[in-house]
Enzyme design. Sequence first.
Site, PDB file in Angstrom:
ATOM      1  N   ASP A 114     -19.235 -14.372   2.670  1.00 13.97           N
ATOM      2  CA  ASP A 114     -19.174 -12.927   2.890  1.00 13.97           C
ATOM      3  C   ASP A 114     -20.041 -12.499   4.062  1.00 13.97           C
ATOM      4  O   ASP A 114     -19.676 -11.582   4.796  1.00 13.97           O
ATOM      5  CB  ASP A 114     -19.580 -12.173   1.619  1.00 13.97           C
ATOM      6  CG  ASP A 114     -18.439 -12.145   0.630  1.00 13.97           C
ATOM      7  OD1 ASP A 114     -17.312 -11.849   1.061  1.00 13.97           O
ATOM      8  OD2 ASP A 114     -18.657 -12.442  -0.549  1.00 13.97           O
ATOM      9  N   GLU A 154     -25.572 -11.409   1.375  1.00 16.36           N
ATOM     10  CA  GLU A 154     -24.233 -11.660   1.922  1.00 16.36           C
ATOM     11  C   GLU A 154     -23.668 -10.432   2.617  1.00 16.36           C
ATOM     12  O   GLU A 154     -22.547 -10.442   3.109  1.00 16.36           O
ATOM     13  CB  GLU A 154     -23.286 -12.175   0.835  1.00 16.36           C
ATOM     14  CG  GLU A 154     -23.258 -11.341  -0.435  1.00 16.36           C
ATOM     15  CD  GLU A 154     -22.387 -11.969  -1.523  1.00 16.36           C
ATOM     16  OE1 GLU A 154     -21.583 -12.859  -1.226  1.00 16.36           O
ATOM     17  OE2 GLU A 154     -22.518 -11.534  -2.682  1.00 16.36           O
TER      18      GLU A 154
HETATM   19  C1  PEP Z   1     -20.320 -16.220  -0.464  1.00 17.64           C
HETATM   20  O1  PEP Z   1     -19.916 -15.097  -0.172  1.00 17.64           O
HETATM   21  O2  PEP Z   1     -20.725 -17.045   0.378  1.00 17.64           O
HETATM   22  C2  PEP Z   1     -20.344 -16.645  -1.870  1.00 17.64           C
HETATM   23  C3  PEP Z   1     -20.917 -17.761  -2.251  1.00 17.64           C
HETATM   24  O3  PEP Z   1     -19.695 -15.858  -2.784  1.00 17.64           O
HETATM   25  P1  PEP Z   1     -18.100 -15.786  -2.963  1.00 17.64           P
HETATM   26  O4  PEP Z   1     -17.498 -16.863  -2.107  1.00 17.64           O
HETATM   27  O5  PEP Z   1     -17.860 -15.974  -4.410  1.00 17.64           O
HETATM   28  O6  PEP Z   1     -17.812 -14.419  -2.481  1.00 17.64           O
HETATM   29 MG    MG Z   2     -19.708 -13.641  -1.752  1.00 15.92          MG
END
Ligand code: PEP
Ligand code: MG
Length: 584
Positions: free
Chosen positions: A461, A437
Amino acid sequence: MTIALRGTGVSSGVAIGKVHIVERNRVEVSEYQVAVVDLDSETQRFHNAITIARQQLRAIREHIPPGLAADISGFIDTHLLMLEDGAITQEPVRIIRERHCNAEWALKLQGDALSAVFDEMNDPYLRTRKDDVHHVVERVQRILLNHGPMRHELPDSRLRDYIIFADDLSPADTTMMEHHGIAAFATEFGGPTSHTAILARSLGIPAIVGLINAREYVRSEDLIVVDGRAGLVIIDPDADMLAYYRGRQDRRHRYIKGLARLKGLPARTQDGIDVKLYANVELPLEFESVKEAGAEGIGLYRTEFLYMNRSEPPTEEEQFEVYRQLIESMAPRPVTIRTLDLGADKQVDGHGNPLEANPALGLRAVRLCLKEPSLFRPQLRAIIRASVYGNVRLLIPMLSNLDEMYQVLGTIDNIRATFSNQGIAFDENMKIGGMIEVPAAALCADAFARHMDFLSLGTNDLIQYTMAIDRVNKDVNYLYDPLNPAVLRLISMTIKAGKRAGISVSMCGEMAGDEHFVRLLLAMGLNEFSVHPRVLLQVKRVIRSTSVDEIERLSQRLLRSHDARTRQSMLNRINANLEADMTD
Ligand code: PEP
Ligand code: MG
């Protein structure tokens, strides 16, 4: 006369129903002088009110409907903890004695001071915590003024199918809503990251916040429409509008009913590609819905929600129990437990640095965990111990370089060695994977793939960091584009790196659950999706209607294009025979 009001939709869906106005009768507090000889009894009056407030909250917690227990009581615990905090219990006493004023006034002054501190915070999540202070202060003031409890907190099944209208709702109010069949709610205050909004989404109740001065226009028993996706409230809708929204509701019901038949069917494309369809979960209360939706396992369990709304992190034992129950109930299906992703918009007291200038670029997720072993190790120990109860995959968030990965793997080895010496059972074959990410990790996905058992693409992210935009900043939201060529390249590189290394790559970001991107992602070679249980069957529907072979050329053209219009037009052609969007 029809009136339309716009706020911020925080939980989608359409509701049509009569209004029930929640009158909190905002407490009016005024100052009066207390004679020196009466200061002790005034202080005692204040302490008594705090004690009664605690009793009220404990009573509410005990009456939470079964099935909603663990996480919801956490919200109430937040308020209980505030009632233990010196800022609420001691500071007003000091003010009473210093100003010789009444307890209500002292509490008001202290409440205002705390609100001002929250207002100055640079973090939207923390700013909305001001609501919690407000709820607690108001509760105590009502007791001091003999106003009686907030009426709407009392369970009342006569409100089935009503739409609740309020200036604001506490999480305690919201917990009662599903139980009593409330159709939707709308409030004048609150933000999208408030606990109340988070709960509305978890419970699947359409909700709108930020409807400033709305109660000037709406009366009890008015017929209204709530359009949670658009953030729209329509008061006294005309016949055409009602027909339109009833049509949307009917289509939605038919669509959901139709989807149910897909539950037992494989997620297989028309040309025979098998896809794994997992669920994302945040709250223990969602665990059941995962199985109901027919998920093949959990692709992302965001454990950080276990750490919120409390003063101390959950103990190893407490976590072990939550994980064990989830793992056992899902066995033999895999459960992907992501280690703590605190920081940025997900802060808890006492950890990290909430006043960082750029929290999204700061001490977050694995960075925070590596810096604070006393936070990280109990979680790792709990996950490793729980691994014997089923099929566990441990997922590390926000990896930026291999060194972080080595450090985590080293810690895990160390814990396993200790357990072996102590005769504590664990699954030696538990799979360990990394979130991709951060663009740096996507660019080096091949290196990660050589050391990890699986990778998971966090597009929320990945897009934020690739485009250099804050994902919660509405002013730069226009750049949040999953179709951006840079984003697509990074996704493609990661999928290919996984395939070359012979490990699985899934996607657990919101992009995976958006019907519009499913076909393109299939064409890019993605065959593991992890999505919210509520959209799982919708994604399955798209998968089953797709022939990857047929969209191959269009997808290649889209991936090569640097022209936004061309990419959109290719996407439309890829999705040409998909039915209209039915997601709300
Ligand atoms: C993302 O970043 O796509 C993810 C699944 O994590 P979070 O949304 O919890 O940061
Ligand atoms: Mg994330």
